[in-house]
Scaffold this motif. Structure first.
Motif, short mmCIF file in Angstrom:
data_model
loop_
_atom_site.label_atom_id
_atom_site.label_comp_id
_atom_site.label_asym_id
_atom_site.label_seq_id
_atom_site.Cartn_x
_atom_site.Cartn_y
_atom_site.Cartn_z
N ALA A 84 -0.05 -4.15 5.12
CA ALA A 84 -0.91 -3.57 6.15
C ALA A 84 -0.75 -2.05 6.18
CB ALA A 84 -0.60 -4.16 7.52
N LEU A 85 0.48 -1.57 6.01
CA LEU A 85 0.74 -0.14 5.97
C LEU A 85 0.04 0.52 4.79
CD1 LEU A 85 2.28 2.25 7.23
CD2 LEU A 85 4.23 1.62 5.76
N VAL A 86 0.04 -0.12 3.63
CA VAL A 86 -0.66 0.41 2.45
C VAL A 86 -2.14 0.56 2.76
CG1 VAL A 86 -1.43 -0.16 0.10
CG2 VAL A 86 0.99 -0.35 0.71
N PHE A 87 -2.75 -0.45 3.37
CA PHE A 87 -4.17 -0.35 3.72
C PHE A 87 -4.41 0.75 4.75
CE2 PHE A 87 -4.85 -4.35 1.53
CZ PHE A 87 -6.10 -4.14 0.97
N GLU A 88 -3.50 0.90 5.70
CA GLU A 88 -3.65 1.98 6.68
C GLU A 88 -3.60 3.34 6.00
OE1 GLU A 88 -1.27 3.96 10.45
OE2 GLU A 88 -0.82 1.88 9.90
N ALA B 122 4.45 1.21 -4.04
CA ALA B 122 5.72 1.79 -4.46
C ALA B 122 6.20 2.85 -3.47
CB ALA B 122 5.59 2.38 -5.86
N THR B 123 5.26 3.50 -2.80
CA THR B 123 5.63 4.47 -1.76
C THR B 123 6.13 3.74 -0.52
OG1 THR B 123 3.96 6.00 -2.59
CG2 THR B 123 4.76 6.39 -0.36
N ALA B 124 5.46 2.66 -0.15
CA ALA B 124 5.86 1.89 1.04
C ALA B 124 7.22 1.23 0.85
CB ALA B 124 4.81 0.82 1.35
N ASP B 125 7.52 0.82 -0.39
CA ASP B 125 8.79 0.18 -0.70
C ASP B 125 9.14 0.47 -2.15
OD1 ASP B 125 11.00 -1.40 -1.19
OD2 ASP B 125 10.07 -3.26 -0.52
N PRO B 126 10.01 1.45 -2.40
CA PRO B 126 10.36 1.80 -3.77
C PRO B 126 10.93 0.64 -4.60
CG PRO B 126 11.11 3.49 -2.27
CD PRO B 126 10.64 2.35 -1.42
N LEU C 207 -4.28 4.07 2.84
CA LEU C 207 -5.47 4.25 2.02
C LEU C 207 -6.69 4.56 2.88
CD1 LEU C 207 -4.94 1.46 -0.64
CD2 LEU C 207 -5.01 3.92 -1.07
N ASP C 208 -6.74 3.97 4.05
CA ASP C 208 -7.87 4.16 4.95
C ASP C 208 -7.86 5.53 5.62
OD1 ASP C 208 -10.23 3.28 6.30
OD2 ASP C 208 -9.02 2.91 8.09
N THR C 209 -6.68 6.10 5.80
CA THR C 209 -6.58 7.36 6.54
C THR C 209 -6.20 8.56 5.69
OG1 THR C 209 -4.28 6.90 7.13
CG2 THR C 209 -5.99 6.17 8.69
N ASP C 210 -5.97 8.36 4.41
CA ASP C 210 -5.57 9.47 3.53
C ASP C 210 -6.70 10.48 3.42
OD1 ASP C 210 -4.96 11.13 1.24
OD2 ASP C 210 -3.46 9.62 0.70
N PRO C 211 -6.50 11.72 3.84
CA PRO C 211 -7.59 12.71 3.80
C PRO C 211 -8.05 13.03 2.38
CG PRO C 211 -5.52 13.74 4.46
CD PRO C 211 -5.27 12.26 4.41
N ARG C 212 -7.24 12.75 1.37
CA ARG C 212 -7.65 13.02 -0.02
C ARG C 212 -8.82 12.14 -0.44
NH1 ARG C 212 -1.87 12.26 -2.67
NH2 ARG C 212 -1.96 10.61 -1.11
N PHE C 213 -9.05 11.04 0.25
CA PHE C 213 -10.13 10.12 -0.11
C PHE C 213 -11.38 10.30 0.75
CE2 PHE C 213 -6.33 7.29 -1.16
CZ PHE C 213 -6.27 7.76 -2.47
#
Length: 171
Positions: free
Chosen positions: A91-95, A67-71, A97-103
């Protein structure tokens, strides 16, 4: 459909499809869900709140980030916003999720990294034709066709017998 595109509606909608079956085959989603549910529970809201079974937690994360990538992803032909994204946005969603510092120090980082591998493993395995009650395949699995696997064999004509015409060996 993202990891192993095929001839299904999800692959066609994302804009990357093939003319043969892919990851969206019978048994693949159930196998992935079972694996994630058995492996972990994901607590919502940064470690507090109601823990969701692994597959549901992953689905929530994918759909929130979709929903963030495409409202407008909630308005597509499928119930899940992630399924409504095109290939590049998935692919952007996976990127993200992979790089989010909160995780960084949470198991979700491992799960996000493992998810494509688990999805590919399920797609290329025998789950599309496996009967868990009988514990055997009931047809030709899609994964065998995807990998050009000929199937089980009791031997090949060219390796039956001895090397270079030798028909006996003396000790």
């Amino acid at each position: 459909s993202f990891v192993v595109p095929g001839n299904d509606p999800y692959s066609h909608h994302q804009g990357v499809a093939t003319d043969r079956p892919g990851g969206v085959t019978p048994g693949t989603a159930a196998s992935l869900e079972r694996t994630l549910d058995r492996a972990l529970a994901i607590p919502l809201f940064g470690g507090v709140g109601v823990p969701l079974p692994g597959a549901a937690g992953v689905a929530v994360l994918l759909n929130i980030f979709a929903a963030t990538a495409d409202p407008g992803a909630s308005n597509g032909p499928f119930a899940a916003p992630f399924a409504n994204l095109d290939f590049a946005k998935k692919a952007l969603v996976f990127e993200w999720l992979d790089t989010d510092p909160r995780f960084e120090n949470f198991i979700i980082r491992f799960v996000v990294n493992a998810l494509p591998t688990l999805a590919a493993f399920a797609a290329f395995s025998e789950v599309s034709a496996f009967d868990p009650v009988e514990r055997k395949t009931t047809g030709r699995p899609v994964g065998w066709d995807l990998s050009n696997y000929a199937g089980p064999s009791d031997g090949w004509d060219e390796v039956i017998g001895y090397y270079r015409g030798i028909d006996k060996v003396e000790a």
